[in-house]
Design a protein around this motif. Structure first.
Motif, PDB file in Angstrom:
ATOM      1  N   ARG A 183       0.862  -1.187   0.000  1.00 20.86           N
ATOM      2  CA  ARG A 183       0.000   0.000   0.000  1.00 20.86           C
ATOM      3  C   ARG A 183       0.895   1.233   0.000  1.00 20.86           C
ATOM      4  O   ARG A 183       1.816   1.335   0.817  1.00 20.86           O
ATOM      5  CB  ARG A 183      -0.922   0.001   1.220  1.00 20.86           C
ATOM      6  N   MET A 227      -4.258   6.599  -2.238  1.00 20.21           N
ATOM      7  CA  MET A 227      -3.627   5.345  -1.855  1.00 20.21           C
ATOM      8  C   MET A 227      -3.609   4.384  -3.032  1.00 20.21           C
ATOM      9  O   MET A 227      -4.638   4.131  -3.659  1.00 20.21           O
ATOM     10  CB  MET A 227      -4.377   4.699  -0.687  1.00 20.21           C
ATOM     11  N   ILE A 270      -2.705   0.461  -4.298  1.00 18.58           N
ATOM     12  CA  ILE A 270      -2.546  -0.906  -3.803  1.00 18.58           C
ATOM     13  C   ILE A 270      -2.067  -1.782  -4.938  1.00 18.58           C
ATOM     14  O   ILE A 270      -2.672  -1.785  -6.021  1.00 18.58           O
ATOM     15  CB  ILE A 270      -3.863  -1.485  -3.242  1.00 18.58           C
TER      16      ILE A 270
END
Length: 421
Positions: A78, A347, A349
């Motif tokens: 992440r 964010m 991922i």
């Protein structure tokens, strides 16, 4: 509860054997316990064990997770994209249009430029022999390949597959991007259909070839061809200012100049007339972007197949209808690689799951979508998987590729870089 039910049942049998009636209290207990024995046990919740977890840098967290219910062996990173020192980069095998190279070698070459490669994951599908990726390819703001339809022999009809991109202002995009090129001279706008890719099999078309393609444009004997040479003067965003140099060629196979390009028009239609009208020393503006259009020039573009999350919704089941996925890709368990980002794009991922082993069976696209959503992805897509699935942490391979030979040489990769370390 199950043991208590068995005890009450046994007491009931003993009383019946001796001709004794059950008390009202015992009858009620028996009813409750019998009801308990008829209730279907709840579905077991998947149990995940974090085998390893560490911060690779401020804002970048790595976890190795094993889920026994799959079984799944997953590697997850992440990345907080709000941190200025964190950068995403696309890497191509040998920094060229063609060729195959291990992601660890791509990461090592990137690290040699003076940055630290925190993590890396394999990206787009590629042609096994040439190593050329199937989708649009932009590296460091440079267009290496531009196509309107994904160059894939495996989809059930030609279409643009999902791609992941970032523009020069670091805005993220996840869409079925089509190359949108235009050559503008004397107010005439000529569409450029492909870049460093010959649009064969069509009655007419236009293509732009840069030195990335090679020293010469491809030979095309099936259609009349006009080619003109362009010399680059400067770049402004998604626009390249060029000057026409030399005479026009009425055949294919022209030399591609270093620091320049060749614009080819195939067929005897209007496009050939427009390209022929670009006289020597004319200024020609090349606008290279995508449709849907990015707000700024693309910094990088890497492809995959297909989208699995869109606006927080699982759309993996739509893949056969939207992106022409084949059943052995979508509905069977395979090693998988995936990328996604949060609703506010802050964010990122990236995740891999190993497969084809007793310890990890791989995932279907629906299972992949479910896991990416649980990790916080709002939009997500599937990268190339199978033996190509690769996760690097600090340049070191951490997953277990399904190929017997280990890490596979692939076409490209997505890298997470720490600058000024």
């Amino acid at each position: 509860m199950w043991e208590w039910a068995a005890f009450v049942q046994l007491a009931y049998i003993i009383r019946r054997a001796h001709g004794l009636a059950m008390t009202p209290r015992e009858s009620m207990l028996k009813l409750l316990c019998l009801t308990a024995t008829l209730v279907v046990p709840p579905v077991a919740v998947a149990q995940s064990d974090t085998v390893a977890a560490r911060a690779l840098a401020p804002g970048v967290e790595y976890r190795h997770v094993v889920e026994k219910g799959g079984p799944y062996d997953m590697h997850i990173v992440r990345i907080d994209l709000r941190r200025a020192e964190i950068e995403l980069r696309a890497a191509r095998a040998f920094d060229s249009l063609r060729g195959r190279e291990k992601p660890s070698a791509m990461a090592a070459r990137t690290a040699a430029s003076g940055v630290r490669v925190l993590a890396g994951i394999n990206a787009d599908f590629f042609e096994l022999q040439s190593g050329e990726n199937e989708n649009n390819q932009v590296l460091g703001s440079e267009w290496m390949k531009g196509v309107r339809n994904t160059d894939s022999p495996y989809d059930t009809w030609d279409n643009a597959h999902i791609q992941f991109a970032m523009d020069a202002r670091h805005r993220l995009y996840m869409d079925r991007l089509m190359f949108d090129g235009r050559a503008i001279a004397h107010g005439t706008v000529t569409p450029i259909i492909t870049l460093n890719f010959n649009p064969v099999g069509k009655p007419e078309g236009t293509a732009l070839y840069t030195r990335r393609y090679g020293a010469m444009t491809p030979r095309d004997t099936s259609r009349p061809t006009v080619e003109v040479t362009l010399e680059q003067v400067r770049v402004a965003g998604d626009t390249m200012i060029m000057v026409r140099r030399g005479p026009a060629s009425k055949s294919s196979g022209s030399a591609i100049p270093v620091g320049g390009s060749v614009l080819a028009a195939y067929g005897a239609g209007l496009r050939a007339t427009e390209v022929t009208a670009m006289a020597e020393e004319d200024t020609v503006r090349l606008v290279l972007n995508t449709y849907p259009r990015m707000q700024g020039a693309p910094l990088f573009i890497v492809g995959g197949w297909p989208r699995i999350l869109q606006d927080g919704q699982d759309v993996s089941v739509l893949a056969p209808f939207v992106e022409a996925t084949i059943s052995r890709n979508a509905e069977m368990k395979h090693p998988r690689s995936s990328v996604g980002f949060s609703r506010d794009s802050s964010m990122l991922i990236i995740m891999t799951v190993d497969g084809r082993s007793e310890n990890s069976g791989g995932m279907t696209l629906r299972e992949l979508a479910d896991h990416m959503k649980r990790l916080g992805a709002w939009d997500a897509m599937n990268f190339d998987g199978g033996g190509s699935t690769t996760m690097l942490i600090d340049g070191v391979l951490v997953n277990k590729p399904s190929d017997a030979t280990g890490e596979r040489a692939v076409g490209n990769a997505l890298l997470v870089v720490l600058r000024n370390h």
